[in-house]
Write a protein that holds these residues in place. Structure first.
Motif: not given
Length: 122
Positions: A109-122
């Motif tokens: 319950r204290r874990m933060a989670y998110g799914g992220f699409r890539t904006l920049v990858r170098a």
């Protein structure tokens, strides 16, 4: 340069006394995630925190004095691969055992989670 890769990110407060146990559980998880299509799997523990005029990760994670912050991420070729992998991972019987062992290691319950699409990858 944008691409289709998709990343799941996690911010987790873990008791300092449980970090070795957490690491062993994470090693088991990494093999399962990679088996189901993850390109990269990383569990990192904070080593430097607190730059003036910036919010510290420990604050963002709500970590107490007896806790460290773990920042984890899993990279997939695409969101579709991530979605399919997560279904398989959650149905995998090895995960039940890992979850039973991990339950006392951190509070989900204290874990933060998110799914992220890539904006920049170098």
């Amino acid at each position: 340069m944008s691409d289709e890769r998709y990343t799941d990110g996690f911010l987790i407060p873990v008791k300092k006394s449980k970090l070795d146990d957490y690491t062993r559980a994470a090693e088991k998880c990494s093999a399962i995630w990679k088996e189901y299509g993850a390109l990269d799997y990383a569990e990192t523990v904070i080593d430097h925190d607190g730059i003036p005029n910036m919010r510290a990760f420990a604050d963002a994670a709500g970590a107490g004095e007896d806790e460290v912050v773990v920042f984890s991420y899993v990279v997939y070729p695409s969101k579709e691969v991530r979605d399919a992998a997560n279904e398989k991972i959650m149905a995998d019987p090895r995960m039940k055992e890992i979850c039973e062992v991990s339950a006392p290691l951190f509070d989900c319950r204290r874990m933060a989670y998110g799914g992220f699409r890539t904006l920049v990858r170098a």
